[in-house]
Design an enzyme around this catalytic site. Structure first.
Site, PDB file in Angstrom:
ATOM      1  N   HIS A  96      -4.818  -5.653   1.961  1.00  0.00           N
ATOM      2  CA  HIS A  96      -4.549  -4.553   2.901  1.00  0.00           C
ATOM      3  C   HIS A  96      -3.071  -4.291   3.151  1.00  0.00           C
ATOM      4  O   HIS A  96      -2.699  -3.199   3.547  1.00  0.00           O
ATOM      5  CB  HIS A  96      -5.308  -4.764   4.222  1.00  0.00           C
ATOM      6  CG  HIS A  96      -4.648  -5.732   5.157  1.00  0.00           C
ATOM      7  ND1 HIS A  96      -4.948  -7.065   5.157  1.00  0.00           N
ATOM      8  CD2 HIS A  96      -3.699  -5.551   6.118  1.00  0.00           C
ATOM      9  CE1 HIS A  96      -4.223  -7.667   6.086  1.00  0.00           C
ATOM     10  NE2 HIS A  96      -3.453  -6.788   6.676  1.00  0.00           N
ATOM     11  N   GLU A 103       1.645  -1.384   1.491  1.00  0.00           N
ATOM     12  CA  GLU A 103       2.616  -1.209   2.553  1.00  0.00           C
ATOM     13  C   GLU A 103       3.896  -1.997   2.282  1.00  0.00           C
ATOM     14  O   GLU A 103       4.991  -1.483   2.376  1.00  0.00           O
ATOM     15  CB  GLU A 103       1.965  -1.680   3.866  1.00  0.00           C
ATOM     16  CG  GLU A 103       2.890  -1.789   5.039  1.00  0.00           C
ATOM     17  CD  GLU A 103       3.059  -0.464   5.748  1.00  0.00           C
ATOM     18  OE1 GLU A 103       2.465   0.523   5.269  1.00  0.00           O
ATOM     19  OE2 GLU A 103       3.783  -0.423   6.742  1.00  0.00           O
ATOM     20  N   ASP A 104       3.739  -3.268   1.951  1.00  0.00           N
ATOM     21  CA  ASP A 104       4.889  -4.176   1.940  1.00  0.00           C
ATOM     22  C   ASP A 104       5.355  -4.596   0.548  1.00  0.00           C
ATOM     23  O   ASP A 104       6.354  -5.288   0.437  1.00  0.00           O
ATOM     24  CB  ASP A 104       4.550  -5.466   2.717  1.00  0.00           C
ATOM     25  CG  ASP A 104       4.186  -5.174   4.162  1.00  0.00           C
ATOM     26  OD1 ASP A 104       4.665  -4.140   4.666  1.00  0.00           O
ATOM     27  OD2 ASP A 104       3.434  -5.958   4.749  1.00  0.00           O
TER      28      ASP A 104
END
Ligand code: MN
Length: 719
Positions: free
Chosen positions: A82, A86-87
């Site tokens: 998840h 994003e990262d």
């Protein structure tokens, strides 16, 4: 209390897989989970969390939490990955190539929920709710991953600075716990609440925890003895069952203490849960228990026959148990217990493991469960300010609501404080609009009666009846209020059109013009162009509501026959459109700047010498001795102007609070014109000038400013 311990930092993928294997048999699916782990592990290599552990621990923990609510393999895989988009250095395309569109879509959904930029608290919430709606309509699993993500972050909240801890805890309490509640995921809801309380009110939290600890041995003994009594009773009557002791969450105890109960009252209330095989046995067990232990009156609730909208089904009763202690007892089937604990998550696991026809009841209740998202979507489509939207979502959707019933037993969910009108409009707008009375539990009640949990409500209607304006104040829900308002806006328009047409006909007759000859298509077009109307109805409307005068309209076509040189038009900025002067068709009107009336104030007109009518608030001291030159004036209800107002804010200390005040009111959609200090010293006074839509908003504004502890009082300036 084990749930509140630190996260396991040595958790391995094997721990997750072991759990998954208890309910997923397909090895192919397990391989996908393993592959998702490898992928995430590689991408997060070298990243660490604030708590010091390797980053991969976080997604692993999220996955582990997902297994406790029996999430399917796609959800767990997405949970493991998840934070990758994003990262890490990874594109959705890369992920899609490896894992296909479904899992990637879930991860993208979670990422979208994380990427929120916010300037004020309210905007942030609005943005959040909107994203949740979007995420939800795509796939409910996105929200479930987000909830587990948040839960693990809350468990490791000690690692971040104190001010951030409080923000996160607030968010969890205001947004995430209510969502978990509405999805029926009780475990996550109650852990989020306990963790939030621990950071928001540590003294209270640890105080309750300590008291619980001190009384634990004694409470355990009593519960154990009571459990044995019930087991014996049910065995005698051959009802197979299982009994669980149930610990109340710290947050729920805090809530009861907050409502004025004493700690001793609460821990006297011991809790048990009886699980049986069938619904019928639920009632049998209840009857047996009541035959031996006297029930407390009015505490019995039957959510088996009438489930709560979030799918909750259980029999609840409170009895005088052994040694005179009060016991809260829940009775439900094993199937229902799964659903009550895991909500929507239990539902998908049923579908996967036991075939789709295992429990038709569960399938239909999923529909009901999504009701809460539907309510948010309905609200987002109402015309209201962002602030009202957020407040409505908080008050009417997320807060603990009451459940009322139609005489046929259908459940209607309403916010606390709702009235029979809200109930009627919730059934159908048509029912609401034709309401003439309400009967609650066989008693006639007024339409502003405050409904209580479990009330049975019958709405009486009459086809020819219509709403009354007072209803707007009697209703609680903003959706109801808006529907009532909409009825009047539509009807007022009709009345104005009617009136305009009548006025035009009369004036044409007076000038000996023939109606049908005057209103040719060509003439209508000319008039429309001149007064900016779209069609004939709007011409009538403009005459009817005073935006245009009847002579002005006729003069567009027959200019030479009248002495009035030009059509009188009122620009939207003109004051005249906002105020109707009794008995005078067109006159110059000013709002007096001594008392600055705003829409909704009681007003009176003063006939000046040569400067039209000046409109004052009825209590303006400048008008004390002048009653023979006054004239009745009224606000035109169709105004959307903003009004200048001036407030005096008395401050009880010597610090500078201007920025604070301006910030707090700018959230209310009030535009500030200026703020200045009138006097300084131990105490000071600020003069605030701003624009408001009317008295309602102004009153809210004053209340809001008065909430600051440093504000002594607020009053409207009058010169
Ligand atoms: Mn995360």
């Amino acid at each position: 209390m084990s749930s509140l311990s630190k996260s396991l930092d040595d958790i391995k993928i094997e721990d997750v897989l072991e759990k998954v294997r208890t309910y997923v048999e397909d090895e192919e699916q397990i391989k996908v989970i393993e592959k998702a782990y490898e992928f995430a592990n590689l991408k997060h290599k070298g990243q660490f969390r604030k708590s010091g552990e390797a980053f991969i621990c976080h997604p692993l923990n999220v996955a582990l939490i997902l297994t406790t609510i029996y999430a399917d393999y796609e959800t767990i895989s997405a949970g493991l990955m998840h934070d990758v988009l994003e990262d890490c250095d990874c594109t959705p395309e890369e992920m899609e190539e490896e894992f296909g569109p479904t899992i990637t879509k879930l991860v993208k959904g979670v990422t979208k929920l994380t990427n929120i930029n916010f300037s004020t608290e309210n905007e942030y919430l609005i943005d959040y709710y909107k994203k949740i709606i979007v995420g939800m309509s795509e796939d409910v699993r996105v929200i479930i991953i987000k909830l587990c993500d948040r839960l693990h972050n809350m468990r490791t909240l000690w690692a971040i600075p104190e001010d951030r801890q409080k923000i996160k805890a607030h968010e969890s309490l205001d947004i995430f716990a209510p969502i978990a509640h509405h999805l029926g995921i009780h475990k996550i809801k109650s852990e989020l609440e306990d963790l939030s309380l621990r950071y928001l009110k540590p003294e209270v939290f640890y105080d309750i925890a300590e008291k619980l600890n001190k009384t634990k041995i004694e409470r355990d003994r009593i519960v154990y003895d009571m459990q044995n009594e019930i087991t014996e009773l049910l065995n005698e009557h051959h009802i197979p069952h299982e009994i669980k002791g149930r610990s109340k969450s710290i947050y729920s105890i805090y809530n009861k203490l907050d409502k004025g109960k004493k700690f001793s009252d609460i821990y006297d209330l011991l809790a048990l849960r009886v699980l049986v095989n069938t619904e019928q046995e639920c009632y049998l067990a209840l009857g047996l228990i009541h035959s031996v232990f006297r029930p407390l009156p009015k505490r019995f609730k039957d959510y088996v026959a009438m489930p709560k909208p979030n799918m909750y089904q259980s029999l609840h009763t409170t009895v005088f148990g052994i040694e005179g202690y009060l016991f809260e007892i829940q009775i439900r089937t094993y199937d229902i217990d799964e659903v009550a604990e895991n909500g929507i998550a239990a539902h998908w696991s049923y579908k996967e493991n036991k075939g789709s026809n295992s429990n038709a009841n569960l399938t239909s209740t999923t529909e009901q469960k999504l009701q809460f998202f539907k309510s948010i979507i309905d609200l987002s489509q109402e015309k209201m300010s962002n602030e009202d939207f957020v407040n409505s979502v908080k008050d009417e959707v997320l807060n603990n609501n009451i459940y009322c019933f139609t005489p046929k037993g259908d459940v209607i969910e309403l916010p606390r404080g709702a009235t029979p009108l809200d109930f009627a409009y919730k059934i159908h707008t048509k029912v609401g609009e034709t309401t003439v009375g309400a009967i609650v539990n066989n008693n006639i009640v007024p339409l502003d009666y405050e409904l209580q949990d479990n009330d049975i409500v019958k709405i009486n209607t009459n086809k020819s009846s219509t709403p009354s304006k007072e209803w707007i104040n009697m209703a609680k829900c903003s959706t109801t209020k808006n529907k009532i308002k909409a009825f009047f806006t539509k009807n007022e328009r009709d009345i104005y059109i009617e009136r305009g047409k009548y006025t035009l006909e009369k004036e044409l007759r007076k000038r000996k013009l023939v109606f049908s000859e005057f209103l040719t298509d060509e003439n209508i077009k000319k008039i429309c162009d001149e007064i900016h109307a779209d069609d004939l109805d709007e011409i009538y409307l403009s005459i009817g509501n005073g935006k245009a005068t009847v002579n002005g309209v006729i003069n567009v076509i027959h200019r030479e026959e009248d002495t009035t040189p030009k059509i009188v038009k009122f620009s939207p900025k003109s004051i005249d459109a906002d105020i109707i002067v009794s008995g005078i068709d067109k006159v110059k009107v000013n709002l007096a700047n001594c008392c600055n009336p705003v829409y909704g104030d009681e007003i009176i007109g003063y006939i000046t010498k040569g400067n039209g009518i000046s409109v004052h608030r009825i209590n303006c001291h400048n008008l004390e001795n002048v009653d023979e030159r006054t004239v009745d004036v009224l606000w035109n209800t169709n105004t959307n102007k903003r009004y200048l107002t001036c407030l005096l804010i008395y401050i009880n200390d010597s610090e500078n609070h201007m920025l604070d005040i301006v910030q707090s009111i700018s959230m209310m959609n009030v535009s500030v014109d200026g703020i200045q200090v009138l006097g300084r010293g131990d105490k000071s006074t600020y003069e605030l000038t701003c624009y408001v839509t009317g008295l309602d908003q102004l009153e809210k504004l004053i209340v809001n400013i008065e909430k600051h502890r440093y504000v002594e009082k607020v009053e409207r300036a009058m010169r």
